[in-house]
Design an enzyme around this catalytic site. Sequence first.
Site, PDB file in Angstrom:
ATOM      1  CG  ASP A  19      -2.133   0.844   1.081  1.00 60.02           C
ATOM      2  OD1 ASP A  19      -2.397   1.311  -0.051  1.00 60.02           O
ATOM      3  OD2 ASP A  19      -2.834   1.073   2.081  1.00 60.02           O
ATOM      4  NE  ARG A  23      -1.201   6.289   1.592  1.00 57.35           N
ATOM      5  CZ  ARG A  23      -1.549   5.373   2.484  1.00 57.35           C
ATOM      6  NH1 ARG A  23      -1.389   5.620   3.769  1.00 57.35           N
ATOM      7  NH2 ARG A  23      -2.056   4.226   2.095  1.00 57.35           N
ATOM      8  NE  ARG A  32      -4.332   7.026  -6.866  1.00 55.75           N
ATOM      9  CZ  ARG A  32      -4.200   6.719  -5.569  1.00 55.75           C
ATOM     10  NH1 ARG A  32      -3.959   7.656  -4.685  1.00 55.75           N
ATOM     11  NH2 ARG A  32      -4.322   5.465  -5.175  1.00 55.75           N
ATOM     12  CG  HIS A  36      -0.401   2.426  -9.371  1.00 55.52           C
ATOM     13  ND1 HIS A  36      -0.586   2.038  -8.070  1.00 55.52           N
ATOM     14  CD2 HIS A  36      -1.494   3.180  -9.692  1.00 55.52           C
ATOM     15  CE1 HIS A  36      -1.741   2.526  -7.618  1.00 55.52           C
ATOM     16  NE2 HIS A  36      -2.300   3.231  -8.592  1.00 55.52           N
ATOM     17  CG  LEU A 130       9.132 -17.066  -3.920  1.00 56.88           C
ATOM     18  CD1 LEU A 130       8.860 -17.058  -2.429  1.00 56.88           C
ATOM     19  CD2 LEU A 130       9.534 -15.661  -4.379  1.00 56.88           C
ATOM     20  CD  GLU A 206       2.516 -13.585  15.568  1.00 60.97           C
ATOM     21  OE1 GLU A 206       2.606 -12.401  15.975  1.00 60.97           O
ATOM     22  OE2 GLU A 206       2.007 -14.500  16.237  1.00 60.97           O
TER      23      GLU A 206
HETATM   24  C1  IPE Z   1      -5.244  -2.824  -0.318  1.00 63.53           C
HETATM   25  O1  IPE Z   1      -4.954  -1.506  -0.559  1.00 63.53           O
HETATM   26  C2  IPE Z   1      -5.438  -3.547  -1.607  1.00 63.53           C
HETATM   27  C3  IPE Z   1      -4.228  -3.754  -2.387  1.00 63.53           C
HETATM   28  C4  IPE Z   1      -3.045  -3.453  -2.000  1.00 63.53           C
HETATM   29  C5  IPE Z   1      -4.415  -4.332  -3.684  1.00 63.53           C
HETATM   30  P1  IPE Z   1      -6.119  -0.402  -0.682  1.00 63.53           P
HETATM   31  O2  IPE Z   1      -5.448   0.903  -0.743  1.00 63.53           O
HETATM   32  O3  IPE Z   1      -7.041  -0.749  -1.778  1.00 63.53           O
HETATM   33  O4  IPE Z   1      -6.886  -0.605   0.701  1.00 63.53           O
HETATM   34  P2  IPE Z   1      -7.674   0.452   1.580  1.00 63.53           P
HETATM   35  O5  IPE Z   1      -8.636   1.146   0.654  1.00 63.53           O
HETATM   36  O6  IPE Z   1      -6.660   1.378   2.137  1.00 63.53           O
HETATM   37  O7  IPE Z   1      -8.335  -0.362   2.659  1.00 63.53           O
HETATM   38  C1  IPE Z   2      -1.504   0.296  -3.478  1.00 61.27           C
HETATM   39  O1  IPE Z   2      -1.307   1.661  -3.444  1.00 61.27           O
HETATM   40  C2  IPE Z   2      -1.728  -0.230  -4.872  1.00 61.27           C
HETATM   41  C3  IPE Z   2      -3.106  -0.676  -5.163  1.00 61.27           C
HETATM   42  C4  IPE Z   2      -4.081  -0.784  -4.284  1.00 61.27           C
HETATM   43  C5  IPE Z   2      -3.409  -1.040  -6.541  1.00 61.27           C
HETATM   44  P1  IPE Z   2      -2.510   2.681  -3.410  1.00 61.27           P
HETATM   45  O2  IPE Z   2      -2.907   3.022  -4.797  1.00 61.27           O
HETATM   46  O3  IPE Z   2      -3.613   2.168  -2.552  1.00 61.27           O
HETATM   47  O4  IPE Z   2      -1.831   3.944  -2.716  1.00 61.27           O
HETATM   48  P2  IPE Z   2      -2.428   4.900  -1.598  1.00 61.27           P
HETATM   49  O5  IPE Z   2      -2.977   4.051  -0.500  1.00 61.27           O
HETATM   50  O6  IPE Z   2      -3.494   5.722  -2.251  1.00 61.27           O
HETATM   51  O7  IPE Z   2      -1.265   5.727  -1.148  1.00 61.27           O
HETATM   52 MG    MG Z   3      -4.106   2.323  -0.608  1.00 64.59          MG
END
Ligand code: IPE
Ligand code: IPE
Ligand code: MG
Length: 240
Positions: A19, A23, A32, A36, A130, A206
């Site tokens: 995640d 950000r 964004r 990615h 793996l 965990e």
């Molecule tokens: C969790 O991240 C899902 C993936 C990493 C694919 P999100 O950014 O979608 O989750 P929330 O919205 O913070 O719960």
């Molecule tokens: C995780 O990063 C990737 C996916 C869920 C596809 P985010 O896109 O959720 O990034 P944030 O949480 O907005 O920073």
């Molecule tokens: Mg996210």
Amino acid sequence: MKQNLEGMVIPRHVALILDGNGRWAKKRGLPRTMGHKEGCAAVERTVEDAARLGIEYLTVYGFSTENWNRSADEVGALMQLFRFYMVRLLKVASANNVRVRMIGDRTRFDQDIIDGINRLERETAGNTGLTFVIAVNYGGRDEITRAVRKLAADCLSGSLSPETVNEQTVASYLDTAGMPDPDLLIRTSGELRLSNYLLWQMAYTEFYVTDCLWPDFSREELERAIIAYNSRDRRFGGVK
Ligand code: IPE
Ligand code: IPE
Ligand code: MG
């Protein structure tokens, strides 16, 4: 003092919620999508690091069933990246003896993506290092719902009798059939929630949460998580 992993237990199965791509990009004034893209590079590095550390299963949450609710632009960009990345992954997997497996409902993707997933699984099936599991269009509730549907159909057809259904039977209907449950969950970017990830499988996993944003994730971060895991007093409901 920097610790090393000498003498440490390497978790057999590590689950990852990557995640913070958005950000990471925002902090740099970038779209964004750039987050990615960097996130994909971090996945590639982490697969290599996990393979080198002797982790048996690495399961990465790449796209959730809820992520379809993002803007059409972002979803489209993620699909494009996925297309590109599958080709790269084939090389990375071959070079590192990695077997790739996907969990989640792949039927919702465009046909070329489904073909790519099938090819990746087929061509890496003989690798013995793996197992890299990618959760795409994955949601724990969706997985359980699909499993229940299939199990109910088998009961109706007579190939399964309801009174014999136990926890092992249920597990065998999930996308993760045959895999051990995760020992360690790592979530980047500080959020303290499961976001519909591996709900059945993480009964006794965990948790380790780091503020590090996913594109910045490194071997050192992975090692820190394993060191923290080694300091845990794992219990499975019993007493010591
Ligand atoms: C969790 O991240 C899902 C993936 C990493 C694919 P999100 O950014 O979608 O989750 P929330 O919205 O913070 O719960
Ligand atoms: C995780 O990063 C990737 C996916 C869920 C596809 P985010 O896109 O959720 O990034 P944030 O949480 O907005 O920073
Ligand atoms: Mg996210």
